[in-house]
Design an enzyme around this catalytic site. Structure first.
Site, mmCIF file in Angstrom:
data_model
loop_
_atom_site.group_PDB
_atom_site.id
_atom_site.type_symbol
_atom_site.label_atom_id
_atom_site.label_comp_id
_atom_site.label_asym_id
_atom_site.label_seq_id
_atom_site.Cartn_x
_atom_site.Cartn_y
_atom_site.Cartn_z
ATOM 1 C CD GLU A 1 4.578 115.600 -29.189
ATOM 2 O OE1 GLU A 1 4.975 114.820 -28.286
ATOM 3 O OE2 GLU A 1 3.407 115.610 -29.600
ATOM 4 C CG HIS B 1 4.929 114.304 -23.322
ATOM 5 N ND1 HIS B 1 4.194 115.309 -23.889
ATOM 6 C CD2 HIS B 1 5.222 113.446 -24.328
ATOM 7 C CE1 HIS B 1 4.050 115.068 -25.178
ATOM 8 N NE2 HIS B 1 4.668 113.949 -25.480
ATOM 9 C CG HIS C 1 8.164 111.699 -28.772
ATOM 10 N ND1 HIS C 1 7.312 110.659 -29.076
ATOM 11 C CD2 HIS C 1 7.410 112.606 -28.105
ATOM 12 C CE1 HIS C 1 6.091 110.946 -28.627
ATOM 13 N NE2 HIS C 1 6.130 112.119 -28.021
HETATM 14 CO CO CO Z 1 4.387 113.160 -27.377
#
Ligand code: CO
Length: 134
Positions: A130, A7, A79
Site C-alpha cells: 500500500e 505500517h 500488506h
Molecule cells: Co494499510
C-alpha cells in the site's frame, strides 16, 4: 518514491483476541476500534514510536480480507504500507516501469483519511504493498 514504512497490516480472525495480545501481553499502545464498512474491515492501530501495526478483522460478508483468512486461518501479514510525499508523482513513476496498481490508478481514501493505492503483489515479490500520501 517511497520515504518510510507507515505500517504493517496483519489480518486476524478475532480482533478482541489480537487486541488483548498486543495491549496486555505485549504492553503496546492500541487505539480504539475503527469500523470501515467501505473497506470491509474493522481495525485497530498499534502505535509505536516510529511506525504502526494495523490489526484487521473482516467486517461484513464481502470483506476483501475474508478469502485471505480462509487461506490463513490463524491470521497473517496482509500488506505493508510505505509513505510517499506525492501520490500522483509516485503513480506516474511506477507506471512508467510497468508496475500494476490495483483498481486503477485513482487513489482511494485509506484508513487514515489520506489517499492510498495498492500495488500488485506479483510486481512486489509476493507482497501486497500500500502507498499512502503523508
Ligand atoms: Co494499510
Amino acid at each position: 518514491v517511497i520515504r518510510k514504512l507507515n505500517h504493517v497490516a496483519i489480518a486476524v480472525p478475532d480482533l478482541d483476541v489480537a487486541v488483548t495480545l498486543y495491549r496486555t501481553t505485549f504492553g503496546a499502545k492500541v487505539s480504539d476500534r475503527v469500523e470501515l464498512p467501505e473497506q470491509g474491515v474493522t481495525l485497530v492501530f498499534v502505535e509505536f514510536e516510529d511506525t504502526k501495526v494495523e490489526l484487521m478483522e473482516p467486517l461484513g460478508e464481502a470483506s476483501p480480507i475474508g478469502p485471505f483468512l480462509e487461506r490463513n486461518i490463524s491470521g497473517g501479514i496482509h500488506h505493508i504500507c510505505y509513505e510517499v510525499s506525492d501520490m500522483h508523482e509516485a503513480i506516474a513513476q511506477l507506471q512508467k516501469v510497468g508496475m500494476r496498481i490495483l483498481d486503477g490508478s485513482t487513489p482511494s481514501v485509506g484508513a487514515h483519511g489520506k489517499p492510498v493505492v495498492f500495488l500488485h503483489p506479483k510486481d512486489n515479490f509476493g507482497t501486497l504493498v500500500e502507498l499512502e500520501e503523508a
